[in-house]
Design a protein around this motif. Structure first.
Motif, PDB file in Angstrom:
ATOM      1  N   LYS A   5       0.854  -1.181   0.000  1.00 33.41           N
ATOM      2  CA  LYS A   5       0.000   0.000   0.000  1.00 33.41           C
ATOM      3  C   LYS A   5       0.889   1.230   0.000  1.00 33.41           C
ATOM      4  N   ALA A   7       1.103   5.745  -0.129  1.00 30.79           N
ATOM      5  CA  ALA A   7       0.455   7.044   0.050  1.00 30.79           C
ATOM      6  C   ALA A   7       1.206   8.083  -0.768  1.00 30.79           C
ATOM      7  N   SER A  11      -1.693  16.367  -4.439  1.00 28.16           N
ATOM      8  CA  SER A  11      -2.540  15.842  -5.514  1.00 28.16           C
ATOM      9  C   SER A  11      -2.499  16.708  -6.761  1.00 28.16           C
ATOM     10  N   VAL A  30      -3.285   5.902  -1.121  1.00 30.33           N
ATOM     11  CA  VAL A  30      -3.943   7.008  -0.426  1.00 30.33           C
ATOM     12  C   VAL A  30      -3.419   8.301  -1.028  1.00 30.33           C
ATOM     13  N   LEU A  32      -3.411  12.312  -0.446  1.00 28.55           N
ATOM     14  CA  LEU A  32      -3.716  13.362   0.524  1.00 28.55           C
ATOM     15  C   LEU A  32      -3.267  14.731   0.017  1.00 28.55           C
ATOM     16  N   THR A  43     -11.812  17.594   1.758  1.00 25.77           N
ATOM     17  CA  THR A  43     -10.993  16.709   0.925  1.00 25.77           C
ATOM     18  C   THR A  43     -11.171  17.055  -0.555  1.00 25.77           C
ATOM     19  N   THR A  71      -7.756   6.237  -2.561  1.00 20.79           N
ATOM     20  CA  THR A  71      -8.554   6.775  -1.450  1.00 20.79           C
ATOM     21  C   THR A  71      -8.164   8.224  -1.211  1.00 20.79           C
ATOM     22  N   GLY A  73      -8.053  11.946   0.674  1.00 21.15           N
ATOM     23  CA  GLY A  73      -8.075  12.415   2.055  1.00 21.15           C
ATOM     24  C   GLY A  73      -7.403  13.765   2.162  1.00 21.15           C
ATOM     25  N   ASP A  78      -7.027  12.995   7.916  1.00 24.25           N
ATOM     26  CA  ASP A  78      -6.849  11.630   7.424  1.00 24.25           C
ATOM     27  C   ASP A  78      -5.419  11.110   7.512  1.00 24.25           C
ATOM     28  N   LEU A  81      -4.515   7.406   7.864  1.00 24.79           N
ATOM     29  CA  LEU A  81      -4.469   6.494   6.714  1.00 24.79           C
ATOM     30  C   LEU A  81      -3.036   6.108   6.362  1.00 24.79           C
ATOM     31  N   CYS A  85       0.650   2.189   5.440  1.00 26.81           N
ATOM     32  CA  CYS A  85       1.290   2.359   4.133  1.00 26.81           C
ATOM     33  C   CYS A  85       2.763   1.952   4.211  1.00 26.81           C
TER      34      CYS A  85
END
Length: 892
Positions: A5, A7, A11, A30, A32, A43, A71, A73, A78, A81, A85
């Motif tokens: 996983k 993160a 973004s 994830v 963020l 978000t 996902t 966040g 968040d 999360l 990771c």
């Protein structure tokens, strides 16, 4: 450790692109970002980034459903999360304070031994980790992606003295195998490798345009394919990545480079660049750049204009003129090699020498400062800027000693490494293996990671088993042979079929020296299909028997492959169109590079698939229908029900073939039906041949040849009537031209089984093949099809002619098709062209947008190039790769 996983923090364009590629690998991620001021949805930034992914062109997601793995966040609510990771990637603004604040939050929530990396290309690693000591330093590294992350293969990896070795090894493995990256280890120096050299090259190119007085059109003509650089050249590339990015890249380098660095000497801050940015001329994303479309033009075809360079000013109204198409002897000399280009006595040759002599000399002066060896530098420029050859390969093409002499004669310093190699070369082949010249004066083998098998490496120590003008047969080890297409655009003809038959005879029943076949090549595309240039030549002189024999010969070859007593594995990368797609449909297994764009696009030129494509798509969709039936019934057969319906497969095949639908990725090809669920996908282009060979070896164990299907149930005339009605509705709504109806009529006849077709009358695969030839030959003789083929060859765009008309063989079809409304359909959109490893030069925006066929699904989906040249989805290409900080980099 294992990466299960990930993160991504940030973004923006780059962060969301990295998240998308991780999702493409099937790994949960994830995403963020900060909480926007006064936002109703805290978000909103991350959610908005995912929404943009689904609409972006070129698409960062290989299939839309991959977005479900992301996902969203925010960095306040968040952070929990991050706790599970394994890898956390920071892609925030290039501001050390912001990065430190981000790491402080990450440190409080990440699990022990999770890896943290930054996508920076401007801030030294030790400054990033300094406030956090060993607690972060041992788990920290820089992972510098190039934009867009899906299409640009380079990943520059920088580790610190305290970085855990196992962490660096796992990130390298994951980025290589799962993300498809070429991982190049760099030293922690400004700009690392690719941007350090690439920005220098662009600055030198702009400077020399002023020094020589060359036009930007002429500069881009010679500083492109003739020297092994993507066809955007220099100024087209700057337009592509964004003119407004250039000052930021320069500022970043100037803030960190040593005071005596050569880039400082050549750097010039031109006023006209700032004037362009202020006026909104930021390149393709803005009002224009070095090139633009005439804003005063009218209609769909506005004239292309080029900027007339003036270093001191930019005048929107007076700085542009109609773009020229220069003819340069130096550009033509590219066929004879790089040295021929730079020694040609014209303005192009002078310009090429001035730019490349500075760039190559600079590259030679930076080893070992920026990398351990020259092979890493060359790899970075091939993967990051899509140069065909790296700088040291270019020096070898010139001759190192000759190059050093020319530098000395011009009064320029000769780099120590260039002096050290002397009369030798930077690369040489010893004992069948490629070696590079080390900084210690010794040659060392170019090492490939485990699981990488390249045909070009095998060729260093072997000769083909068999060869024709269009294909070659190679022994790739472990009892497996490889069929390689070698013609222009890997077009298919009887010379290819000859190699197929030779290979089938050589392998026999698979019990001897050889036991399996792989179909693979290392070109920028798998195959453009049949050679259209050759086809139109034969049509113009009415060689109908020869054309029919070519189609029949292809059917025999593909049939022989399908029913061979040994496994056949097809390993495509890039475009696989028409006959190239039909090869994949007949193989036992497809092991595809993730960036494979395949489709049956024949209707775009007024034809239908003739080498078994219609038959195989019916079989694929009937198989899928049976699987869905079994899934719904739990494998039980229900009373008075059949697993296949009369119209199901015929309707689906009609829609896919009639729209010339091209898959935007290997995963998309699975969803469309070109690939089976059992077919494999390889993310890294360099691992494709090895994976295909392993699959072939696996299938060869207890292999049982396939048998012909003799119980094909097709709907017949009543089913054709239903398909005809659908086309008639499209014709009434203006979505299909009269000649589209002609092509669709014959396609529907094949897919419904012809006059003998009926749900109660079983047919064989051979019956459908006969129908394909019959209807194909009707279209070949039709002037409407001839007009479409000629129009495609001349313009690269499908022709939506209204009628088939009458024609004379002695005039160009599209000028004399009586009553024809010669409207050009939108050109088939193409993903960024892959370089020789599978990436490449970019042109249009959409990777294989569907709809070049008679039943249009939006914009067109097929393109050409003369002599079988192909249609490549655009986003697979990527002319060059600026990257780095959030939002910086390649802009389609």
């Amino acid at each position: 450790m294992t990466i299960n996983k990930v993160a991504v923090i940030g973004s923006g364009v780059m962060g969301s692109g990295i998240a998308a590629q991780i999702a493409n690998a099937g790994v949960p991620v994830v995403l963020l970002d900060i909480v926007p001021k006064d936002a109703k949805d805290r978000t909103a930034l991350a959610k908005g980034a995912i929404d943009k992914m689904l609409k972006a062109d070129p698409a960062p997601l290989m299939v839309p459903r991959n977005a479900k793995l992301i996902t969203p966040g925010n960095m306040e609510d968040d952070l929990s999360l991050l706790s599970d990771c394994d890898w956390i990637i920071e892609v925030v603004l290039e501001d050390l304070k912001i990065k430190h604040a981000t790491y402080e939050k990450i440190q409080k929530h990440r699990k022990p031994r999770s890896v943290v990396s930054s996508n920076t290309s401007t801030i030294p690693l030790h400054l990033l980790t300094e406030p956090f000591g060993d607690a972060l330093a041992r788990d920290f590294m820089i992972t510098h992606f190039f934009n867009p992350p899906r299409y640009m293969r380079l990943l520059e990896l920088v580790t610190g003295p305290k970085t855990r070795g196992d962490a660096a090894a796992e990130i390298t493995r994951f980025c290589d195998i799962n993300l498809g990256k070429g991982v190049v280890k760099c030293h922690d120096t400004p700009g690392f490798i690719a941007n350090r050299l690439g920005v220098f090259w662009l600055q030198a190119a702009i400077n020399e345009a002023f020094n020589t007085g060359i036009s930007i059109e002429a500069a881009d003509t010679v500083m492109a394919k003739p020297v092994g650089i993507p066809k955007t050249g220099v100024f087209g590339l700057i337009d592509l990545v964004g003119i407004d990015l250039m000052p930021h890249l320069a500022e970043s380098l100037l803030s960190t480079l040593p005071q005596d660095d050569e880039y400082r000497r050549i750097y010039a801050d031109y006023p006209f660049i700032h004037g362009m940015i202020a006026a909104g001329y930021t390149g393709r994303k803005g009002k224009g750049g070095f090139y633009r479309l005439d804003p005063n033009g009218s209609g769909a075809k506005k004239a292309k204009q080029a900027l007339k360079l003036d270093k001191d000013r930019f005048d929107e109204s007076a700085s542009y003129a109609a773009a020229d198409k220069p003819k340069l002897a130096s550009a033509d000399a590219g066929k004879a090699g790089l040295k021929a280009v730079v020694t040609t006595d014209d303005i192009g040759g002078k310009y090429a020498w001035n730019v490349l002599s500075q760039t190559l000399s600079y590259a030679a002066s930076l080893v070992p400062e920026i990398a351990d060896n020259i092979a890493d530098v060359d790899e970075a420029m091939r993967l990051g800027y899509n140069w065909k050859y790296g700088p040291f390969e270019m020096i070898d093409a010139l001759g190192p000693q000759w190059f050093a002499q020319k530098l000395a004669e011009a009064g320029k310093p000769v780099p120590a490494l260039l002096k050290q190699v002397g009369a030798g070369t930077f690369y040489k082949v010893e004992s069948g293996k490629l070696h590079y010249f080390g900084t210690d004066g010794k040659y060392r083998p170019v090492l490939r990671p485990e699981g990488v098998l390249l045909l070009r490496d095998l060729k260093l120590s072997s000769q083909p088993i068999y060869k024709t003008a269009s294909a070659a047969l190679w022994d790739i080890g472990d009892g497996v042979v490889c069929v390689e297409f070698t013609g222009k655009m890997n077009a298919l003809d009887d010379q290819v079929f000859d190699v197929y038959h030779h290979a089938i005879k050589l392998i026999g029943d698979g019990s001897g020296q050889y036991k399996a076949m792989v179909i693979y090549n290392e070109g920028s595309l798998f195959s453009a299909g049949a050679n259209l240039g050759l086809a139109i030549f034969a049509m113009n002189i009415a060689l109908w028997p020869q054309i029919e024999e070519l189609i029949a010969g292809g059917q025999r070859a593909y049939r022989a492959l399908k029913f061979a007593p040994f496994p056949v594995v097809a390993a495509p990368s890039g475009m696989a169109l028409g006959g190239g797609c039909e090869i994949l449909l007949h193989a036992d297994h497809v092991q595809a590079h993730a960036e494979t764009y395949c489709g049956l696009v024949e209707v775009g030129v007024g034809l239908i698939p003739g080498w078994g494509g219609c038959k195989e798509m019916i079989l694929r969709f009937q198989e899928r229908e049976r699987e869905q039936y079994d899934k719904a019934t739990g494998g039980q057969k229900l009373w008075l029900t059949t697993k296949n319906t009369p119209m199901g497969a015929a309707r689906q095949a009609f829609e896919v073939i009639g729209t010339a639908r091209v898959a935007k990725s290997a995963a998309d090809a699975r969803e469309i039906g070109y690939f089976r669920a059992s077919d494999g996908i390889t993310m890294n282009r360099d691992r494709l041949l090895f994976d295909a060979r392993q699959k072939a070896i696996e299938l060869a164990k207890n292999y049982k040849a396939r048998e012909q299907v003799k119980d094909l149930r097709l709907p017949g005339p009543s089913g054709k009537y239903a398909l005809d009605m659908a086309v008639a509705d499209l014709r009434k709504s203006g979505k299909a031209s009269p000649y589209d109806v002609v092509v669709c009529d014959l396609l529907a006849r094949v897919l419904s089984g012809g006059q003998k077709g009926d749900w109660t009358n079983p047919q064989s695969e051979d019956d459908v093949l006969k129908l394909e030839i019959e209807e194909f030959m009707k279209l070949v003789r039709n002037p409407g099809t001839m007009a479409r083929i000629e129009h495609m060859l001349e313009t690269g765009k499908p022709l939506r002619n209204s009628t088939h008309g009458n024609r004379s063989h002695h005039h160009r079809c599209h000028h004399r098709t009586h009553g024809a409304e010669n409207r050009s359909a939108p050109q088939i959109r193409q993903p960024p062209r892959l370089d020789r490893r599978g990436d490449g030069h970019g042109q249009d925006r959409d990777p294989a947008r569907s709809g070049g066929g008679v039943l249009r699904r939006g914009r067109s989906g097929v393109s050409r190039r003369r002599e079988g040249r192909s249609l490549r989805p655009r986003a697979a290409r990527g002319d060059a790769g600026f990257s780095g900080q959030a939002g910086a980099g390649y802009r389609p």
